[in-house]
Design a protein around this motif. Sequence first.
Motif, PDB file in Angstrom:
ATOM      1  N   GLU B 162      32.576 -15.682 -58.523  1.00 25.15           N
ATOM      2  CA  GLU B 162      31.454 -16.606 -58.357  1.00 25.15           C
ATOM      3  C   GLU B 162      31.950 -18.031 -58.572  1.00 25.15           C
ATOM      4  OE1 GLU B 162      28.064 -15.807 -60.800  1.00 25.15           O
ATOM      5  OE2 GLU B 162      26.828 -17.230 -59.694  1.00 25.15           O
ATOM      6  N   ARG B 163      31.588 -18.909 -57.657  1.00 19.90           N
ATOM      7  CA  ARG B 163      32.084 -20.292 -57.770  1.00 19.90           C
ATOM      8  C   ARG B 163      31.067 -21.280 -57.205  1.00 19.90           C
ATOM      9  NH1 ARG B 163      36.708 -20.421 -59.886  1.00 19.90           N
ATOM     10  NH2 ARG B 163      38.364 -18.954 -59.406  1.00 19.90           N
ATOM     11  N   THR B 164      31.237 -22.532 -57.599  1.00 16.12           N
ATOM     12  CA  THR B 164      30.405 -23.598 -57.060  1.00 16.12           C
ATOM     13  C   THR B 164      31.263 -24.516 -56.195  1.00 16.12           C
ATOM     14  OG1 THR B 164      29.045 -23.497 -59.022  1.00 16.12           O
ATOM     15  CG2 THR B 164      28.836 -25.468 -57.681  1.00 16.12           C
ATOM     16  N   TYR B 165      30.730 -24.874 -55.055  1.00 16.75           N
ATOM     17  CA  TYR B 165      31.471 -25.702 -54.096  1.00 16.75           C
ATOM     18  C   TYR B 165      30.609 -26.899 -53.690  1.00 16.75           C
ATOM     19  CZ  TYR B 165      34.052 -21.314 -53.290  1.00 16.75           C
ATOM     20  OH  TYR B 165      34.780 -20.161 -53.420  1.00 16.75           O
ATOM     21  N   ARG B 166      31.294 -27.956 -53.299  1.00 24.10           N
ATOM     22  CA  ARG B 166      30.572 -29.143 -52.822  1.00 24.10           C
ATOM     23  C   ARG B 166      31.286 -29.706 -51.599  1.00 24.10           C
ATOM     24  NH1 ARG B 166      27.341 -33.578 -55.165  1.00 24.10           N
ATOM     25  NH2 ARG B 166      26.974 -32.376 -57.047  1.00 24.10           N
ATOM     26  N   THR B 167      30.541 -29.881 -50.543  1.00 19.67           N
ATOM     27  CA  THR B 167      31.159 -30.424 -49.320  1.00 19.67           C
ATOM     28  C   THR B 167      30.988 -31.935 -49.264  1.00 19.67           C
ATOM     29  OG1 THR B 167      29.249 -30.422 -47.841  1.00 19.67           O
ATOM     30  CG2 THR B 167      30.426 -28.336 -48.101  1.00 19.67           C
ATOM     31  N   ASN B 168      31.591 -32.520 -48.257  1.00 21.58           N
ATOM     32  CA  ASN B 168      31.469 -33.960 -48.055  1.00 21.58           C
ATOM     33  C   ASN B 168      30.291 -34.276 -47.138  1.00 21.58           C
ATOM     34  OD1 ASN B 168      33.028 -32.498 -46.294  1.00 21.58           O
ATOM     35  ND2 ASN B 168      34.661 -33.978 -46.122  1.00 21.58           N
ATOM     36  N   ARG B 169      29.989 -35.554 -47.066  1.00 17.91           N
ATOM     37  CA  ARG B 169      28.926 -36.066 -46.209  1.00 17.91           C
ATOM     38  C   ARG B 169      29.630 -36.917 -45.174  1.00 17.91           C
ATOM     39  NH1 ARG B 169      23.909 -39.100 -46.551  1.00 17.91           N
ATOM     40  NH2 ARG B 169      22.327 -37.493 -46.792  1.00 17.91           N
ATOM     41  N   ARG B 170      29.733 -36.409 -43.978  1.00 19.51           N
ATOM     42  CA  ARG B 170      30.570 -37.069 -42.973  1.00 19.51           C
ATOM     43  C   ARG B 170      29.730 -37.849 -41.965  1.00 19.51           C
ATOM     44  NH1 ARG B 170      32.657 -32.521 -40.174  1.00 19.51           N
ATOM     45  NH2 ARG B 170      30.873 -31.493 -41.120  1.00 19.51           N
ATOM     46  N   TYR B 171      30.287 -38.946 -41.534  1.00 21.67           N
ATOM     47  CA  TYR B 171      29.686 -39.750 -40.469  1.00 21.67           C
ATOM     48  C   TYR B 171      30.244 -39.227 -39.149  1.00 21.67           C
ATOM     49  CZ  TYR B 171      29.296 -43.792 -37.358  1.00 21.67           C
ATOM     50  OH  TYR B 171      29.052 -44.619 -36.288  1.00 21.67           O
ATOM     51  N   HIS B 172      29.403 -39.160 -38.117  1.00 21.30           N
ATOM     52  CA  HIS B 172      29.851 -38.556 -36.853  1.00 21.30           C
ATOM     53  C   HIS B 172      30.973 -39.344 -36.186  1.00 21.30           C
ATOM     54  CE1 HIS B 172      25.832 -36.973 -37.565  1.00 21.30           C
ATOM     55  NE2 HIS B 172      26.125 -35.962 -36.783  1.00 21.30           N
ATOM     56  N   ASN B 173      30.953 -40.670 -36.382  1.00 24.84           N
ATOM     57  CA  ASN B 173      32.033 -41.491 -35.833  1.00 24.84           C
ATOM     58  C   ASN B 173      32.222 -41.281 -34.333  1.00 24.84           C
ATOM     59  OD1 ASN B 173      33.832 -43.483 -36.249  1.00 24.84           O
ATOM     60  ND2 ASN B 173      35.370 -42.252 -37.291  1.00 24.84           N
ATOM     61  N   GLN B 174      31.140 -41.024 -33.629  1.00 26.00           N
ATOM     62  CA  GLN B 174      31.201 -40.942 -32.166  1.00 26.00           C
ATOM     63  C   GLN B 174      31.531 -42.319 -31.613  1.00 26.00           C
ATOM     64  OE1 GLN B 174      28.479 -41.250 -33.902  1.00 26.00           O
ATOM     65  NE2 GLN B 174      27.230 -42.774 -32.848  1.00 26.00           N
ATOM     66  N   ASP B 261      24.967 -48.059 -37.268  1.00 29.04           N
ATOM     67  CA  ASP B 261      25.157 -46.664 -36.865  1.00 29.04           C
ATOM     68  C   ASP B 261      25.604 -45.804 -38.050  1.00 29.04           C
ATOM     69  OD1 ASP B 261      25.093 -45.255 -34.110  1.00 29.04           O
ATOM     70  OD2 ASP B 261      26.826 -44.392 -35.121  1.00 29.04           O
ATOM     71  N   ILE B 262      26.480 -46.355 -38.894  1.00 33.09           N
ATOM     72  CA  ILE B 262      26.940 -45.588 -40.071  1.00 33.09           C
ATOM     73  C   ILE B 262      25.774 -45.335 -41.016  1.00 33.09           C
ATOM     74  CG2 ILE B 262      28.399 -45.725 -42.145  1.00 33.09           C
ATOM     75  CD1 ILE B 262      30.573 -46.965 -40.515  1.00 33.09           C
ATOM     76  N   ARG B 263      24.783 -46.233 -40.985  1.00 27.81           N
ATOM     77  CA  ARG B 263      23.612 -46.032 -41.835  1.00 27.81           C
ATOM     78  C   ARG B 263      22.474 -45.353 -41.076  1.00 27.81           C
ATOM     79  NH1 ARG B 263      25.147 -51.303 -43.323  1.00 27.81           N
ATOM     80  NH2 ARG B 263      26.035 -51.495 -45.412  1.00 27.81           N
ATOM     81  N   ASP B 264      22.807 -44.669 -39.991  1.00 25.98           N
ATOM     82  CA  ASP B 264      21.772 -44.054 -39.158  1.00 25.98           C
ATOM     83  C   ASP B 264      21.825 -42.522 -39.195  1.00 25.98           C
ATOM     84  OD1 ASP B 264      19.640 -44.449 -37.136  1.00 25.98           O
ATOM     85  OD2 ASP B 264      21.045 -43.447 -35.790  1.00 25.98           O
TER      86      ASP B 264
END
Lengths: 300, 754
Positions: B162-174, B261-264
């Motif tokens: 059993e473990r706890t994980y945390r992902t990142n919050r990524r910007y699409h950068n299209q 856009d990065i704040r969208d």
Amino acid sequence: MTINKVNTHIVPIEFEYHAPGSLDEAVGLLERYGEEAQILAGGTDLIPQMKQRKAEPKHVVNIKRIPGLACIEETPDGFRIGALAKLRAVELSPQIKEKIPLLSEAAQSIGSVQIRNLGTIGGNICNASPSADMATPLLVLDATVHIYGRDGAKTCSIAEFFQGGGDINLGRGEFVTGFTVPFPPVGAGSAFEKVGWTTFDIATVNVAAVVTLKGGKIDHCSIALGACSPAPVRGVLAEAALIGKEPSAEALEEAVEFIAACVEPRERWRRAPPEYRRRSSKALAMDALSRAIERARRFP
Amino acid sequence: MFASDMSLPNMLYGRVLKSAHSHARVKAMDVAGAEAMGAVTLTPDEVPDVVYCPRLVSIPEATYRDWRVLTDKPRYVGEPIGAVAAESEEEAQRALEAVEVEYEVLGASFDALDAMRPEAEAIHERIYLEDDLLDVESNVGCALDITEGDPKALEDADVVIERTYRTNRRYHNQLEPKSVLVRPEPDGGVSIWSTTQTIHNTRLLIHDIYGIPVGKIRVYKVALGGSFGSSIHVNPVVNIAVGLALKSGRPVKMSYTREEDIRDHCSYQMIFKLKLGANRDGKLAGGRLEAYLDIGAHQIQAYPLLGCVVGWWVSLYKLPYVEYTGKAVYTNKVPSCAFRGYGNPQITWVVETMMDELAGELGVDPLDFRLNNYIGEGDLFWGQGPSVKSIIRSCGVEEILTKGAEMVDWYNRPKAGAQTGRFRRGWGVGRGYHTSSAGAPVPSSIVDFGGAMLKMNEDGTFDYVSALMDHGCGTQDAHVKIVAEELCVPVEKVNIIKADTGTTIYDVCTHASRGVYSGGGAALKVAGKVKTQIREFAGRILDAYPHAVRIRYDEEGDRTVVYAEGIEGREVTYREVAETARHKNWGTVSALESYRQPSCPPHFTGYFIEVEVDTWTGKVKPLRVVAGADIGTVINPLLAAGQVHGGMAQGWSMSLLEDTPYDPETGDLVNGGSIANYKVPTSNDLLDLDDFTVFFADTYEPTGPFGAKGLGEGALNPVAGTVANAIQDALGVRFFELPITPIKVLEALREKEG
Ligand SMILES: Cc1cc2nc3c(=O)[nH]c(=O)nc-3n(C[C@H](O)[C@H](O)[C@H](O)COP(=O)(O)OP(=O)(O)OC[C@H]3O[C@@H](n4cnc5c(N)ncnc54)[C@H](O)[C@@H]3O)c2cc1C
């Protein structure tokens, strides 16, 4: 908060634009407007700063109309490189590649081809960023800075030019016209190393090193570190530890232990904590020294 | 031509007024200064009082609504609270700066778990679901719990982790920031050219908000400069620009700057608590997953995502017992939306990491452990969530894993954990999949159908018209190939016609890797109908039975011929068929069809990645990649391989580089919205093409057009898990947080080795 003021699409501030045609005309403008004026060279640092309102000059002085400031000339003492020489020109100059490959190696690491086609060596140094990639090579080569002002031309050593914390040694009305970069000692090997999060990134740490060997021992050694102190610095303790030693792995390991004592990374620098910069500056110093020694060995 | 390149005579330039606070009430807004400069302004009280959800892919029962065109209660730094339009971008910028806003600042949360604490400020008090106004408790926007099977299976498991994980919050950068051009029309309607993955849903949303009759809103297909899921929903800038255009009576163009856009938009950050059990026989026993989705300040598709997260999880490996509890939590951050893989890369990273750990505990090879447990042909599949179930009919998992293992000599790889030098190497394996569309044999909570029109021109060529958007991946190119194949013509004989909502029938959206499978299914359906008509007409001309005539392409004459086999003289070309049909007034050979796929077959992928870690700088370098993909019939091998290369690049970046943390002091992004502070790898940071091998499994999907499935998302999903496993193999250190930055690598090594 500046959220509605900042962007990178248009320059949102108003300013007056000047394009002096001579050194003296430029000095006149810079003296008259003082703090309100800012020099524009390639603009790759200045324009983004203006868009982000980190710089809001009322007067922009484009010095690119002044003739003769983009030269790359070989002289008996080394290269005379004009402040307006493009980074791309420094990178590609066959003479520089042959005689001071360290300069072209460092120039090549900067941004992208587009950035290097716009950005100048003078802008890189005068922007006074601790991470400027041309700074460490100029430091290890003991370059001289040529300055022009009200009283005409004068010079200053590159080590004295950087004053830390984003400051450079220029008085009111003064600006940089170029650099003299001495040739490294005969038989020298050199290397430039840089770590960033990607290859298209400014340095989290950069290092330049020059080494010569004599009778199997290190005869000359200079090493400079960027982005890990308020200004680029020489790693004097590590240099002293190596001179006169055989270039063995142990000697190198001992020497780079001194690197941590040469750098002063700041807690508030966001991209990496001080501990990371200390560790990686040591790693890069090792890499740069090893490669420089390797190249020095190739000399007959 | 992209939306950001377009212009119209008499056009105004719009700019958005963005909230300076992460949570506040706008007490007063003074636009007099801006208007004195001649600008048109738009304030929250001037937009329709409509609360909407910008994504119209799910049915109303599954669509929570909490958005307004402009809000007077901003919930993140950068949220639009007003807008201006002026004759030039510079004038618009000056007008924007002349607007004065008075705020009452409220408390804010920047982490999903913090936001759920009782003392946290409520981000939304009430939100809508259909006509119901729901109270929001503990900032949980919506939740989903599912339990299946017997809990004893997990309780009795031989090994449990059993473990706890945390992902990142990524910007699409299209490449293309969100842009729109709106022209008000004399009939009260509007024409819209915008960055979107769906023109029809754009039209529907503008209708919902502004009440303009659907037929008077025309949304045109414009080339899309990349998206990665960030324009499945209608981007806020579109709704704002319509407001400005209606108020000013002039065309209005708005192009977001990169900072805007990065704040969208960004991906969903997820916090997982995962428990998996396995038995000594090498089989998984069951699992329990707690998922907290940090959705930011608004819901775009949080509820369907809760279903997908459990769907992605349970459809990777057979789990006799499944217990899931998912919560979508509001925070005072940029709203999260779909990002290539839609939660799948996140959960696959977690599962593939834990699969390696479990294999280690059981003492079996991680590759064998996967082969022993994967879900494949004949198994029930519900990747798209509990309401989208179907049976898998094609599966290349075994081929991908065994062939890949052979190519990298997997079983003879160096033993892990033995290295001590500065540079350490490791191999990782990971697998995954994604659905191709959200089709199913019965209706579900997700709309998934498309449509197309095909007509035969008088010279025997064809015009293909469809609303489906191409992101720049060659989706329409695949459609053309499908049509050309069915009609026995070279691809040049099929034209793609520019289209808009007025000239096409509904297509839901280009998302969910459905472009080829679902959209291509519609293309094949119209091509089939057209072919039937051609047979009919040719049969009349040749005095032959329509079902008996044959069709072949005559390369020498560059024409397609319909003929009765073995009977001399009974031959007619497409061109002659079309001409005769016109002269004899039989009509135009054409078809217009909607199409719904009966399932959403998973396309499977697997990666073998070798990395080298510099333990002095913490930098990780890719050395070798072997990637296998089962996408059914490969319609365009080069473009398909390109998808895998792109998936690897984006996955590599997700593993090691990308994140958008917040500064709780300012409430803004630490990167300040600057793309210079948001790093993604360049080609120099990735592999030499010689070290990257892509191969395709030999499979055929019976429900797909000519046997094809999707690929776009599956190409990405297993990468982060594989990279993490390779780093573990090199260092003997496991990371439970993404991205695995050089800073974290050095910290972990210092902890382990001093
Ligand atoms: C995308 C991108 C990537 C980059 N990557 C790197 C990188 O990898 N490494 C790196 O070191 N830099 C990098 N930079 C920064 C920049 O490109 C370089 O520092 C460049 O050399 C600046 O030169 P410039 O001519 O454009 O300077 P400008 O922007 O014109 O000027 C910079 C500053 O120096 C002053 N100035 C310029 N010339 C003189 C002079 N002759 N005398 C006195 N003051 C002067 C200006 O007033 C200004 O304050 C990058 C920039 C961008 C936008």
